[in-house]
Enzyme design. Structure first.
Site, PDB file in Angstrom:
ATOM      1  N   TYR A   1       1.020  -1.131  -0.036  1.00 61.18           N
ATOM      2  CA  TYR A   1      -0.228   0.089  -0.063  1.00 61.18           C
ATOM      3  C   TYR A   1       0.829   1.174  -0.158  1.00 61.18           C
ATOM      4  O   TYR A   1       2.150   1.094   0.271  1.00 61.18           O
ATOM      5  CB  TYR A   1      -0.973   0.036   1.185  1.00 61.18           C
ATOM      6  CG  TYR A   1      -0.270  -0.269   2.464  1.00 61.18           C
ATOM      7  CD1 TYR A   1      -0.028   0.802   3.325  1.00 61.18           C
ATOM      8  CD2 TYR A   1      -0.212  -1.532   3.130  1.00 61.18           C
ATOM      9  CE1 TYR A   1       0.383   0.668   4.648  1.00 61.18           C
ATOM     10  CE2 TYR A   1       0.015  -1.697   4.386  1.00 61.18           C
ATOM     11  CZ  TYR A   1       0.654  -0.658   4.986  1.00 61.18           C
ATOM     12  OH  TYR A   1       0.953  -0.958   6.343  1.00 61.18           O
TER      13      TYR A   1
ATOM     14  N   HIS B   1       5.633  -0.422   1.563  1.00 56.27           N
ATOM     15  CA  HIS B   1       5.624   0.914   0.440  1.00 56.27           C
ATOM     16  C   HIS B   1       6.587   0.380  -0.639  1.00 56.27           C
ATOM     17  O   HIS B   1       7.877   0.276  -0.242  1.00 56.27           O
ATOM     18  CB  HIS B   1       6.034   2.220   1.308  1.00 56.27           C
ATOM     19  CG  HIS B   1       5.114   2.305   2.403  1.00 56.27           C
ATOM     20  ND1 HIS B   1       3.832   2.149   2.544  1.00 56.27           N
ATOM     21  CD2 HIS B   1       5.537   2.974   3.778  1.00 56.27           C
ATOM     22  CE1 HIS B   1       3.447   2.377   3.644  1.00 56.27           C
ATOM     23  NE2 HIS B   1       4.725   2.743   4.375  1.00 56.27           N
TER      24      HIS B   1
END
Ligand SMILES: *[C@@H]1O[C@H](CO)[C@@H](O)[C@H](O)[C@H]1NC(C)=O
Ligand SMILES: *[C@@H]1O[C@H](CO)[C@@H](O)[C@H](O)[C@H]1NC(C)=O
Ligand SMILES: *[C@@H]1O[C@H](CO)[C@@H](O)[C@H](O)[C@H]1NC(C)=O
Length: 313
Positions: A242, A289
């Site tokens: 994400y 990330h």
């Protein structure tokens, strides 16, 4: 007794002011100032195409009581991010949320005449010695994230914060001119948001979190889980798990601002990665990330003149 030189000086000052005003209007009338293009620049067609493949103007940015009940796909994706440690009836939770916080269609005033400039201020050590403070504070919105302090760093990072993006584990107190912008990664984050202003009973997620926070409850904004999913799918092509708060802040600004100036992203001049306010090295390898992919997109946004990036040196 007024000396001759003082009078001459005054005449010069008045004359230059008059000339400046005259030139300003002349230039405005002829459209020169528009060509300075500080707000809505004409992108070239390649940049336009690139942007249109990623940017969806009709995506929900904020949650409210009308759009807050998530479709199955969004709910499933969102609750898989950090696990559903607490089971709640989400419909009830949404109703509860907007009995505490403003229930509006925020910033849906985009138009060709709106010219809202925004500074997105990241936490990179490249801000140290930049003297960007006044430049940052001259924007209409100043968007910061997580702990990123201003006290003691005003000359380099500015002193105003209109929006601060946080989640429970990164939360800090804020003054009542600042919008707390909640970035929810799990259901518990929304329960915590209610709790910090009411019962103050939640002090644990996957780590200790502040059970209460100084912030103006009437300025709370909540990012829509579908907005995070849209960034992940449309901007990051599903890289990593994400998006980071930094990357979310940049896309957030693209949606609510007309001119986006980005500060405090990227490495320092010596290619070091640390915050401007501490010396801990930031590890971009691993974690949820896709750091490098995010950095490349931000660089492309700059090269295509969709944002303006200030490197700090
Ligand atoms: C843009 O977002 C809206 C609202 O979520 C959605 O209905 C639409 O399909 C999206 N458009 C594209 C091209 O993904
Ligand atoms: C959640 O609550 C609403 C109304 O309070 C109810 O209609 C709905 O069936 C509940 N959903 C679940 C999954 O329990
Ligand atoms: C804003 O915060 C200050 C102290 O931080 C407080 O004295 C003041 O009452 C607050 N204003 C509002 C409108 O809540």
């Amino acid at each position: 007794m007024i000396s001759k030189s003082k009078i001459i000086l005054q005449i010069i000052v008045i004359a230059s002011v008059a000339l400046s005003i005259f030139l300003y209007y002349q230039l405005s009338i002829r459209g020169f100032l528009d060509d300075w293009c500080s707000c809505k620049c004409e992108m070239d067609s390649e940049a336009n195409l690139w942007q249109s493949e990623r940017y969806n103007r009709s995506t929900h940015v904020f949650m409210n009581s009308k759009n807050g009940v998530l479709d199955f796909e969004t709910f499933d994706w969102w609750t898989s991010l950090q696990g559903a440690s607490t089971v709640a009836n989400f419909t009830d939770l949404v109703e509860d949320l907007f009995s505490h916080f403003p229930d509006k269609d925020h910033y849906s005033d985009s138009s060709s005449s709106r010219c809202r400039s925004c500074a997105v201020v990241g936490n990179s050590g490249n801000l140290i010695g930049s003297h960007y403070g006044a430049l940052i504070d001259s924007n209409d919105f100043i968007i910061r994230m997580n702990q990123g302090p201003t006290a003691g760093f005003e000359r380099d990072v500015g002193s105003i914060t209109t929006h601060r993006l946080i989640y429970p584990e990164s939360a800090v107190d804020m003054d009542n001119n600042t919008h707390l912008v909640m970035v929810p990664f799990k259901i518990l984050d929304l329960q915590w948001l209610i709790s910090i202003f009411t019962t103050k009973h939640i002090d644990q997620t996957y780590m200790y979190v502040k059970p209460s926070l100084k912030a103006d409850k009437n300025k709370v904004l909540i990012l829509h889980p579908a907005f995070i999913k849209y960034i992940y799918e449309s901007w990051l092509q599903r890289q990593g798990r994400y998006p980071s708060t930094g990357f979310i802040s940049v896309v957030f600004a693209l949606h609510i601002c007309d001119e986006v100036n980005v500060f405090g992203f990227g490495a320092t001049r010596d290619n070091a990665w640390h915050h401007y306010f501490d010396n801990f090295a930031i590890n971009f390898n691993g974690g949820p990330h896709p750091g490098e992919y995010e950095r490349n997109i931000i660089t492309e946004l700059h090269q295509k003149k969709i944002i303006m990036m200030y490197k700090g040196w």
